[in-house]
Design an enzyme around this catalytic site. Structure first.
Site, mmCIF file in Angstrom:
data_model
loop_
_atom_site.group_PDB
_atom_site.id
_atom_site.type_symbol
_atom_site.label_atom_id
_atom_site.label_comp_id
_atom_site.label_asym_id
_atom_site.label_seq_id
_atom_site.Cartn_x
_atom_site.Cartn_y
_atom_site.Cartn_z
ATOM 1 N N GLU A 9 0.828 -1.204 0.000
ATOM 2 C CA GLU A 9 0.000 0.000 0.000
ATOM 3 C C GLU A 9 0.863 1.255 0.000
ATOM 4 O O GLU A 9 2.060 1.201 0.239
ATOM 5 C CB GLU A 9 -0.928 -0.007 1.218
ATOM 6 N N ASP A 120 -17.009 4.615 14.259
ATOM 7 C CA ASP A 120 -15.901 4.855 13.327
ATOM 8 C C ASP A 120 -15.284 3.505 13.002
ATOM 9 O O ASP A 120 -14.421 2.999 13.720
ATOM 10 C CB ASP A 120 -14.866 5.798 13.948
ATOM 11 N N SER A 122 -13.498 1.119 9.984
ATOM 12 C CA SER A 122 -12.740 1.230 8.741
ATOM 13 C C SER A 122 -13.371 0.446 7.592
ATOM 14 O O SER A 122 -13.946 -0.631 7.785
ATOM 15 C CB SER A 122 -11.321 0.719 8.978
ATOM 16 N N LYS A 141 -3.501 -1.887 15.125
ATOM 17 C CA LYS A 141 -2.835 -0.921 15.994
ATOM 18 C C LYS A 141 -3.522 -0.868 17.361
ATOM 19 O O LYS A 141 -4.744 -0.936 17.454
ATOM 20 C CB LYS A 141 -2.841 0.464 15.340
#
Length: 285
Positions: A9, A120, A122, A141
Site C-alpha cells: 500500500e 468509526d 474502517s 494498531k
C-alpha cells in the site's frame, strides 16, 4: 497477472511516515519482497492514473507531494475522475490488487473500530470480507478498540490466522490478551488454507497476524500510556475520520522518543518479507 507478486500500500508512504523515512521504508519493503524471490507492486494513484507497481521516481513523488488524498475503496473513483494524487489504504489496495490478479498483500496493520468514538469503523474490514487475498499484517494498531475490531472481523467472516503465534499481535506489541484460534508455522500452510477457500468458493481474505520482531517490540504498559495521552489530545482537538490514525501515530512517535516509529518500520519490513515467502510458496503449488 501470473507471478510471485506482492501488493504494497501507499498510505504509509504519503500519510503514515515522515520524509525521508517514508521513501526509504517504501524502498526497503520492496527490497524485502525481492529478497524472497518475489516481485513487489506498490500501489498508488498519480494524477488520476492508477499505478500497480510504482517506479522509484513515482515513490519519491508520492513521498513528497502535497495534498495527496487518502483513499479507501469508496474514494478511488473520486481520485481517478478528478485527476488527483492519492495514497491507497488497505481497502483500496485490496480492491486494486485484486483487479490485477495479485493474491498476496503486505501492510502494517489493518484499520478497525476506533476507541471512544460513537461510530468509526474502517472500510478495510468490509473489503477484507469480500476480496480473496492473503493479507499479512502485524495485527491491528493498539490505538483501536481491539476487542470490537476482532468481533467485526469474525462477524464479516474474515479468516484470521496467527503466524507462529497463539496471541493476536497489536502492531507495536507481539502479544495481547486476545488469542487466535488458528495458528500456522509455515507459509505453505497459509497457502494451503487459501487454496482450499478458493476451491470451496468461500469469498473473503485471510488475515495473517504476523508479530513484530521481538527486538523492536514496545512494552504494552509503556505503549498504553502513550496511547491514552494521544487519544486524549485527539479528542480535545476534535480530530476524527481519516486524519485520526496519522495524528495518533505521529504523537506516539513523539511521546516515545521515536521508539514507535522504529517499531513501525521494522514490522513493515517483516511483513513484506513474510508476504514474499508466501507469494513464492503460492507459485510452487
Amino acid at each position: 497477472m501470473r507471478g510471485a507478486f506482492v501488493a504494497l500500500e501507499s498510505t504509509v508512504i504519503a500519510h503514515g511516515l515522515p520524509w525521508p523515512v517514508n521513501f526509504e521504508t517504501a524502498l526497503a519493503m520492496e527490497k524485502e519482497v525481492k529478497k524472497q524471490g518475489s516481485i513487489p507492486k506498490t500501489i498508488g494513484i498519480i494524477g488520476g492514473n492508477i499505478k500497480v507497481g510504482m517506479t522509484k521516481d513515482e515513490l519519491r513523488y508520492l513521498s513528497t507531494a502535497k495534498s495527496v488524498m487518502k483513499v479507501g475503496t469508496a474514494e478511488i473513483a473520486v481520485a481517478t475522475a478528478l485527476k488527483k494524487d492519492a495514497a491507497t489504504t488497505v481497502s483500496a489496495t485490496l480492491k486494486l490488487a485484486d483487479k490485477e490478479g495479485i493474491e498476496v498483500f503486505a501492510t502494517g496493520g489493518i484499520g478497525g473500530v476506533h476507541r471512544d468514538v460513537e461510530w468509526d469503523v474502517s472500510q478495510d474490514i468490509i473489503e477484507l470480507s469480500k476480496t480473496n487475498m492473503i493479507v499479512v499484517s502485524a495485527g491491528v494498531k493498539s490505538i483501536l478498540n481491539v476487542e470490537k475490531t476482532l468481533e467485526f472481523l469474525e462477524t464479516f467472516q474474515v479468516t484470521v490466522i496467527g503466524y507462529q503465534t497463539d496471541s493476536f499481535p497489536l502492531f507495536h506489541c507481539r502479544h495481547s490478551k486476545f488469542p487466535v484460534s488458528i495458528s500456522v508455522k509455515t507459509p505453505e500452510e497459509i497457502v494451503e488454507i487459501f487454496k482450499e477457500k478458493q476451491r470451496l468458493e468461500i469469498e473473503g481474505a485471510i488475515l495473517v497476524a504476523n508479530p513484530i520482531p521481538v527486538e523492536y517490540e514496545v512494552p504494552y504498559n509503556e505503549l498504553m500510556k502513550y496511547i491514552e495521552t494521544a487519544i486524549s489530545e485527539a479528542n480535545s482537538k476534535r480530530i476524527s475520520g481519516k486524519g485520526l490514525t496519522p495524528f495518533l501515530l505521529g504523537r506516539l512517535s513523539e511521546l516515545s522518543n521515536g521508539k514507535t516509529l522504529e517499531a513501525n518500520i521494522a514490522l513493515l519490513k517483516n511483513n513484506a518479507s513474510l508476504a514474499g515467502k508466501i507469494a513464492m510458496a503460492m507459485m510452487r503449488t
